[in-house]
Scaffold this active site. Sequence first.
Site, short mmCIF file in Angstrom:
data_model
loop_
_atom_site.label_atom_id
_atom_site.label_comp_id
_atom_site.label_asym_id
_atom_site.label_seq_id
_atom_site.Cartn_x
_atom_site.Cartn_y
_atom_site.Cartn_z
N GLU A 1 50.70 63.47 22.17
CA GLU A 1 49.95 62.72 21.16
C GLU A 1 50.73 61.47 20.78
O GLU A 1 51.92 61.54 20.47
CB GLU A 1 49.69 63.59 19.93
CG GLU A 1 48.88 64.82 20.28
CD GLU A 1 48.16 65.40 19.08
OE1 GLU A 1 47.57 64.62 18.30
OE2 GLU A 1 48.18 66.63 18.93
C1 LIG Z 1 48.68 76.19 18.67
C2 LIG Z 1 49.58 74.99 18.62
C3 LIG Z 1 49.09 73.76 19.03
C4 LIG Z 1 49.90 72.64 19.01
N1 LIG Z 1 49.43 71.48 19.53
C5 LIG Z 1 50.27 70.44 19.70
C6 LIG Z 1 49.89 69.33 20.49
O1 LIG Z 1 48.82 69.32 21.10
N2 LIG Z 1 50.75 68.27 20.58
C7 LIG Z 1 51.96 68.28 19.96
O2 LIG Z 1 52.71 67.30 20.07
N3 LIG Z 1 52.37 69.35 19.23
C8 LIG Z 1 51.56 70.44 19.11
N4 LIG Z 1 51.99 71.55 18.46
C9 LIG Z 1 53.30 71.52 17.76
C10 LIG Z 1 54.51 71.74 18.66
O3 LIG Z 1 54.25 72.77 19.56
C11 LIG Z 1 55.69 72.10 17.78
O4 LIG Z 1 55.90 71.09 16.81
C12 LIG Z 1 57.02 72.28 18.53
O5 LIG Z 1 56.84 72.95 19.76
C13 LIG Z 1 57.98 73.05 17.65
O6 LIG Z 1 59.24 73.18 18.26
P1 LIG Z 1 60.46 73.77 17.44
O7 LIG Z 1 61.62 73.83 18.35
O8 LIG Z 1 60.59 73.05 16.16
O9 LIG Z 1 60.00 75.26 17.03
P2 LIG Z 1 59.71 76.54 17.96
O10 LIG Z 1 59.07 76.13 19.21
O11 LIG Z 1 59.00 77.50 17.08
O12 LIG Z 1 61.17 77.08 18.31
C14 LIG Z 1 61.87 77.97 17.47
C15 LIG Z 1 62.37 79.14 18.31
O13 LIG Z 1 63.04 80.06 17.44
C16 LIG Z 1 62.77 81.37 17.86
N5 LIG Z 1 63.03 82.28 16.74
C17 LIG Z 1 62.26 82.52 15.65
N6 LIG Z 1 62.86 83.40 14.83
C18 LIG Z 1 64.04 83.72 15.41
C19 LIG Z 1 65.11 84.59 15.06
N7 LIG Z 1 65.08 85.30 13.93
N8 LIG Z 1 66.18 84.69 15.88
C20 LIG Z 1 66.22 83.96 17.04
N9 LIG Z 1 65.24 83.14 17.43
C21 LIG Z 1 64.16 83.01 16.61
C22 LIG Z 1 61.33 81.32 18.31
O14 LIG Z 1 61.03 82.37 19.19
C23 LIG Z 1 61.26 79.94 18.98
O15 LIG Z 1 61.52 80.04 20.37
C24 LIG Z 1 51.22 72.72 18.51
C25 LIG Z 1 51.71 73.95 18.09
C26 LIG Z 1 50.93 75.08 18.18
C27 LIG Z 1 51.52 76.41 17.85
#
Ligand SMILES: Cc1cc2nc3c(=O)[nH]c(=O)nc-3n(C[C@H](O)[C@H](O)[C@H](O)COP(=O)(O)OP(=O)(O)OC[C@H]3O[C@@H](n4cnc5c(N)ncnc54)[C@H](O)[C@@H]3O)c2cc1C
Length: 496
Positions: free
Chosen positions: A90
């Site tokens: 996006e």
């Molecule tokens: C349905 C959906 C649609 C989306 N659509 C879009 C889109 O089209 N375009 C876009 O740009 N963004 C989109 N997003 C947003 C994007 O996916 C997220 O902003 C991004 O992937 C988040 O990454 P992160 O590393 O912050 O978090 P996460 O990907 O949540 O990474 C955190 C990690 O921590 C792990 N974890 C959790 N608790 C623990 C624990 N206690 N101990 C060890 N590990 C743990 C989890 O398993 C996970 O692997 C979407 C998200 C979703 C869910």
Amino acid sequence: MAPSRKQEMGSQLFPLALLAAAHLLSAAAAAGPSVIVIGAGFSGISAAKTLSDAGITNLLILEATNRIGGRICKVPFAGINVEKGANWVEGVNGDQVNPIWTLANQLGLRKFYSNYDNLSSNTYKEEGGIYQHVTVQQIIDTADKVEAAGEKYSESLPVSGRGDISILAAQRLQNHVPSAALEMVIDYYKFDYEFAEPPRVTSLQNTVPLPTFANFGEDVYFVADQRGYEIVVHNTAHQFLKTTKDGVIVDPRLQLNKVVRRIQHYESGVTVTTEDGSVYKADYVVVSVSLGVLQSNLIQFMPTLPHWKLLAIYEFDMAVYTKIFLKFPYSFWPAGNGTQFFLYASDRRGYYPVWQHFEVEYPGAHVLLVTVTDEESRRIEQQPDSLTKSEAMEVLRAMFGKNIPEASDILVPRWWSDRFYRGTFSNWPIGVNRYEYDQIRAPVGRIYFTGEHTSEHYNGYVHGAYLAGIDSANILIKCIKTGNCKYEVKEKDAVN
Ligand SMILES: Cc1cc2nc3c(=O)[nH]c(=O)nc-3n(C[C@H](O)[C@H](O)[C@H](O)COP(=O)(O)OP(=O)(O)OC[C@H]3O[C@@H](n4cnc5c(N)ncnc54)[C@H](O)[C@@H]3O)c2cc1C
Ligand SMILES: *[C@@H]1O[C@H](CO)[C@@H](O)[C@H](O)[C@H]1NC(C)=O
Ligand SMILES: *[C@@H]1O[C@H](CO)[C@@H](O)[C@H](O)[C@H]1NC(C)=O
């Protein structure tokens, strides 16, 4: 604040004797300070890579699930892989280049421009039949005008966020409250379909204009690659973690199936305890779990996080966005240019509203995607998939007639019920600004925070997660390299 019940539970789960078996990360002093990264989503991997690039290689990444990528996640369905999490790049074709766009092109990610321009010819009535193009276009034009007025108002507000209002309040200022089915579905498409929460909840100031589209461009590209959108995360991981020729990460610094349940922090270091009873000690910890997980009591912080930090965490919203995929024996919907996206205008706002077919992306798969959010997501997560399928079928029959085939399969992701996510992405609530953002990202002692919810401008997005990982790692790198570990958080009124 952590209830005392949780502390009791914690001590049962992890008897103190286990502490004796603590793994010591910094075996060799020469290896430099040790850092544990919790979570192997894009932000955790991007933070770890940034640390590694800065020479901080004494790392340990603890991930709760059996894979990296987190909310970027492909799943097999209907003989193909579909994305149950992030699906679009996006913010494309603007003044600045979205780093994910660059990465996607480097990897040759299969992606398609999403064209929503023809929705006015593809909007269905609740009772059946299609709206006249001019009727829908009028509603869209009005909604766009109201939004433009809201944008002007938004830009007049003080940066502190004190004058912030909801998108709905901004609509009311224009004497515009979407209430008929058609108005509601257009309103839903414009706001809920992006932020996963209704205009009543969403901040005007932080979303209109939205930095993602203002900086990186208005276009969005749908990723339909059988390797999965998650290869952007794999690619970043492979640059610093030992990987086989087949792309399997074999680096012992990545530990999967490690559910962190406790983070103890002292002046001299941190101790992290996982559900299987393992105990790890390090100099610093970087927490990248979702906002939803931070709001739950999965991880116990000892001592508890300070009040200002808890407030920042609790003040943000973790929204829920549910992508329901349906598989059919054959296609019965209109195909061809300008038909990919279609709307169902129910009297019940948000009831199976936005639909998408994949005649180009997944030819021959006969798959539809319908998106629901917020309360509908929570409702649907709690009911059997068979019921969801029959609700969706009823809506499809209203749109396309009684003779359409029954769906042979359905995929209903449950991000909200999943204890490792507790929702899909963060949404800025009304009145929250740079100040709260600083607090949500700010370190507490030796605990550093990252994740999409800590992204200064791009929370809720893949690029937000990626950039936040870099930014948070750089705060820690500065602390390690200069000894200056102070992180200044401005007063709310001082922000400008
Ligand atoms: C349905 C959906 C649609 C989306 N659509 C879009 C889109 O089209 N375009 C876009 O740009 N963004 C989109 N997003 C947003 C994007 O996916 C997220 O902003 C991004 O992937 C988040 O990454 P992160 O590393 O912050 O978090 P996460 O990907 O949540 O990474 C955190 C990690 O921590 C792990 N974890 C959790 N608790 C623990 C624990 N206690 N101990 C060890 N590990 C743990 C989890 O398993 C996970 O692997 C979407 C998200 C979703 C869910
Ligand atoms: C669809 O649109 C594309 C680009 O706008 C064009 O190249 C193509 O010929 C069109 N296809 C049909 C079937 O009209
Ligand atoms: C818009 O959608 C209608 C109805 O599905 C379709 O007939 C028409 O060709 C589309 N127009 C464009 C410009 O794509």
